[in-house]
Enzyme design. Structure first.
Site, PDB file in Angstrom:
ATOM      1  N   HIS A 122       0.873  -1.172   0.000  1.00 32.72           N
ATOM      2  CA  HIS A 122       0.000   0.000   0.000  1.00 32.72           C
ATOM      3  C   HIS A 122       0.916   1.230   0.000  1.00 32.72           C
ATOM      4  O   HIS A 122       0.895   2.058   0.892  1.00 32.72           O
ATOM      5  CB  HIS A 122      -0.936  -0.028   1.207  1.00 32.72           C
ATOM      6  CG  HIS A 122      -2.166   0.819   1.083  1.00 32.72           C
ATOM      7  ND1 HIS A 122      -3.436   0.340   1.318  1.00 32.72           N
ATOM      8  CD2 HIS A 122      -2.334   2.128   0.757  1.00 32.72           C
ATOM      9  CE1 HIS A 122      -4.324   1.313   1.160  1.00 32.72           C
ATOM     10  NE2 HIS A 122      -3.672   2.425   0.820  1.00 32.72           N
ATOM     11  N   GLU A 167      -4.461  -0.585  -5.389  1.00 33.13           N
ATOM     12  CA  GLU A 167      -4.648   0.489  -6.369  1.00 33.13           C
ATOM     13  C   GLU A 167      -3.444   0.722  -7.284  1.00 33.13           C
ATOM     14  O   GLU A 167      -2.769   1.762  -7.195  1.00 33.13           O
ATOM     15  CB  GLU A 167      -5.035   1.786  -5.657  1.00 33.13           C
ATOM     16  CG  GLU A 167      -6.285   1.648  -4.801  1.00 33.13           C
ATOM     17  CD  GLU A 167      -6.810   2.980  -4.264  1.00 33.13           C
ATOM     18  OE1 GLU A 167      -6.083   3.977  -4.332  1.00 33.13           O
ATOM     19  OE2 GLU A 167      -7.954   3.012  -3.790  1.00 33.13           O
ATOM     20  N   ASN A 297     -12.026  -0.847  -4.601  1.00 30.30           N
ATOM     21  CA  ASN A 297     -12.123   0.405  -3.842  1.00 30.30           C
ATOM     22  C   ASN A 297     -12.956   1.375  -4.659  1.00 30.30           C
ATOM     23  O   ASN A 297     -12.673   1.617  -5.831  1.00 30.30           O
ATOM     24  CB  ASN A 297     -10.735   1.025  -3.618  1.00 30.30           C
ATOM     25  CG  ASN A 297      -9.880   0.195  -2.661  1.00 30.30           C
ATOM     26  OD1 ASN A 297     -10.336  -0.803  -2.115  1.00 30.30           O
ATOM     27  ND2 ASN A 297      -8.648   0.630  -2.471  1.00 30.30           N
ATOM     28  N   TYR A 299     -15.085   5.199  -4.359  1.00 32.12           N
ATOM     29  CA  TYR A 299     -15.441   6.390  -3.582  1.00 32.12           C
ATOM     30  C   TYR A 299     -16.396   7.336  -4.297  1.00 32.12           C
ATOM     31  O   TYR A 299     -17.279   7.910  -3.687  1.00 32.12           O
ATOM     32  CB  TYR A 299     -14.178   7.189  -3.210  1.00 32.12           C
ATOM     33  CG  TYR A 299     -13.334   6.495  -2.171  1.00 32.12           C
ATOM     34  CD1 TYR A 299     -13.597   6.651  -0.816  1.00 32.12           C
ATOM     35  CD2 TYR A 299     -12.279   5.669  -2.547  1.00 32.12           C
ATOM     36  CE1 TYR A 299     -12.838   6.007   0.143  1.00 32.12           C
ATOM     37  CE2 TYR A 299     -11.517   5.015  -1.593  1.00 32.12           C
ATOM     38  CZ  TYR A 299     -11.803   5.186  -0.251  1.00 32.12           C
ATOM     39  OH  TYR A 299     -11.060   4.537   0.692  1.00 32.12           O
ATOM     40  N   GLU A 356     -12.408  -0.987   0.113  1.00 30.33           N
ATOM     41  CA  GLU A 356     -12.453   0.378   0.651  1.00 30.33           C
ATOM     42  C   GLU A 356     -13.690   1.089   0.140  1.00 30.33           C
ATOM     43  O   GLU A 356     -13.985   1.054  -1.057  1.00 30.33           O
ATOM     44  CB  GLU A 356     -11.254   1.233   0.206  1.00 30.33           C
ATOM     45  CG  GLU A 356      -9.958   0.906   0.878  1.00 30.33           C
ATOM     46  CD  GLU A 356      -8.817   1.796   0.406  1.00 30.33           C
ATOM     47  OE1 GLU A 356      -9.067   2.973   0.023  1.00 30.33           O
ATOM     48  OE2 GLU A 356      -7.677   1.316   0.421  1.00 30.33           O
TER      49      GLU A 356
HETATM   50  C1  FCB Z   1      -7.588   5.369  -1.478  1.00 29.15           C
HETATM   51  C2  FCB Z   1      -6.393   4.822  -0.729  1.00 29.15           C
HETATM   52  C3  FCB Z   1      -6.487   4.944   0.763  1.00 29.15           C
HETATM   53  C4  FCB Z   1      -7.126   6.239   1.184  1.00 29.15           C
HETATM   54  C5  FCB Z   1      -8.414   6.477   0.439  1.00 29.15           C
HETATM   55  C6  FCB Z   1      -9.145   7.730   0.846  1.00 29.15           C
HETATM   56  O1  FCB Z   1      -7.192   5.733  -2.760  1.00 29.15           O
HETATM   57  O2  FCB Z   1      -6.210   3.463  -1.037  1.00 29.15           O
HETATM   58  O3  FCB Z   1      -5.197   4.772   1.299  1.00 29.15           O
HETATM   59  O4  FCB Z   1      -6.236   7.273   1.049  1.00 29.15           O
HETATM   60  O5  FCB Z   1      -8.166   6.511  -0.933  1.00 29.15           O
END
Ligand code: FCB
Length: 453
Positions: A122, A167, A297, A299, A356
């Site tokens: 990471h 990522e 992941n 968001y 995530e």
């Molecule tokens: C992702 C990352 C994690 C964190 C989130 C908000 O891209 O994997 O470490 O910073 O965003």
């Protein structure tokens, strides 16, 4: 507790962190320097010039953190291993104290009934490997395989869930083309080479981990963003397709046996006048090694506008969309629903974990110490609902890890962005459960929830 949105039996509820963002102890017990140590110690890279030198001091406070996890009822905890804690020079001599730290953490988690999900990389590459060329150099993929061997040999009897990389887009493009993350390069060709070597190192490491950790599940975590054209103009649509290709398809296509997408190969080819000479025979076979799961992941959504195009519509970017406190990170749960369906129908991973998902909101303690982060709860609730809808469509979603267990060092954004369900006071390092953590405890206990209207 009765819930009217119930998840399948055995669904795993967890939370995630990463080493550099929480551990601190940046040179304790023989740890080597990482590229994030170097990057943050060089002024101008992080908004407030803060560093991860101490961060949440998790390296010293992990027993308290495991107790907090247990109090929330977490069933799994995703954390990452700091490569330079284990191999201070990147390759060669092993730092036993580093292995011992993670070994104790794993034992502590298992004793608390929490399943460890270990991410090997990471982002905290040993600086010594950066000095030899870093990810744009093929030698780093070899070094990663050795590192994966060391860690899985020592922890593989107890750790049964492995994530090779977090990522690859961030490791390559964000860090080597856009210059926002360590090592801060702005070189497209280097970024594309880095992406290839990250994927290759994944492919090489998977069989090594399997050999060392019998009966384990091994996968990789990719980040995906929903990309939407800002208008119907040809230019916006073309640019959106490129963004989706460089961000989403490049990695998933290679991992699932389709090589790199032809349109993006064309797009990158001006940077490679002598061809993609860094791709060697056998690389794609290695990269597409079957895995047990895909980590996802997710968001936000990005609305793509080709600002160079003259035939474009007015430059409006829907300024009123609901956002978190991460600049331009829109709240768009439908994107998660669409993404899970797309991944399932296009790539057919045997299992998916959301490794995530979460939101930055700065709500802090009131006079009584309560942290009323209702916006985070609402964000999580809407994304849990999207996940549930996807499961109903047949998507093999097996677990959900909230980002993040606790407030932490948010890379180039420093400590201003708070993603935790646990508040961290950066003066005292005291931890406090936010309302979202208390709500999450009930979700886990009931394996679901009743959405608030
Ligand atoms: C992702 C990352 C994690 C964190 C989130 C908000 O891209 O994997 O470490 O910073 O965003």
């Amino acid at each position: 507790m009765s819930t009217n949105l119930t998840f399948p039996a055995g669904f795993i509820w967890g939370a995630a962190t990463s080493s550099y963002q929480i551990e601190g102890a940046w040179k304790d017990d023989g740890k080597g320097e990482s590229i994030w140590d170097r990057f943050t110690h060089t002024p101008g890279h992080v908004i407030d010039n803060s560093t991860g030198d101490v961060a949440c001091d998790h390296y010293h406070r992990w027993p308290e953190d495991v107790k907090l996890m247990k109090s929330i009822g977490l069933q799994a905890y995703r954390f990452s291993i700091s490569w330079p804690r284990i191999l201070p020079a990147g390759r060669g001599a092993i730092n036993q104290a580093g292995l011992d730290f993670y070994s104790r953490l794993v034992d502590g988690l298992l004793a608390a009934g929490i399943t460890p999900f270990v991410t090997l990389y990471h982002w905290d590459l040993p600086q010594a490997l950066q000095d030899l060329g870093g990810w744009p150099s093929r030698g780093t993929a070899e070094a990663f395989t050795e590192y994966a061997d060391v860690v899985s040999r020592h922890l593989g009897d107890r750790v049964k869930h492995w994530i090779t990389h977090n990522e690859p887009w961030c490791v390559s493009i964000l860090s080597h083309q856009l210059g926002e993350h360590a090592p801060g390069w702005r070189d497209t060709a280097a970024a594309v080479r880095a992406a290839h070597h990250v994927l290759l190192s994944h492919g090489w490491a998977v069989p090594v981990i399997r050999a060392n950790s019998a009966g384990s599940e091994v996968g990789i975590t990719l980040n995906f963003e929903a990309k939407l054209a800002a208008s119907g103009s040809t230019a916006d649509i073309r640019k959106t397709r490129i963004e989706d290709g460089t961000f989403n398809r490049w990695f998933a296509d290679a991992l699932y046996g389709r090589h790199y997408p032809a349109d993006i190969v064309d797009y990158y080819s001006p940077h490679f006048p002598h061809g993609f000479d860094f791709i060697q025979p056998g690389d794609f076979e290695a990269i597409s090694v079957p895995t047990d799961f895909l980590g996802v992941n997710y968001y936000t959504r990005v609305i793509v506008r080709d600002t160079d195009a003259i035939d474009n519509d007015p430059q409006t970017l829907f300024p009123d969309l609901p956002q978190t406190e991460m600049p331009n990170w829109e709240i768009f749960p439908e994107g998660l629903y669409n993404l899970l369906n797309r991944l399932h129908f296009e790539y057919r991973p045997p299992r998916i974990y959301i490794t995530e998902n979460g939101a930055s909101f700065s709500d802090g303690p009131d006079e009584s110490g309560r942290i009323a982060d209702a916006r985070r709860r609402a964000y999580l609730e809407s994304h849990f609902t999207a996940a549930h809808d996807a499961i109903r469509n047949g998507v093999p979603l097996a677990g959900f890890f909230v980002w993040s267990l606790m407030d932490n060092f948010e890379w180039a954004k420093g400590y201003d962005q708070r993603f935790g369900i646990i508040w961290v006071d950066y003066n005292t390092r005291q931890r406090l459960l936010k309302d979202s953590a208390i709500w999450y405890r009930d979700v886990i206990a009931g394996n679901g929830f009743s959405p608030r209207l």
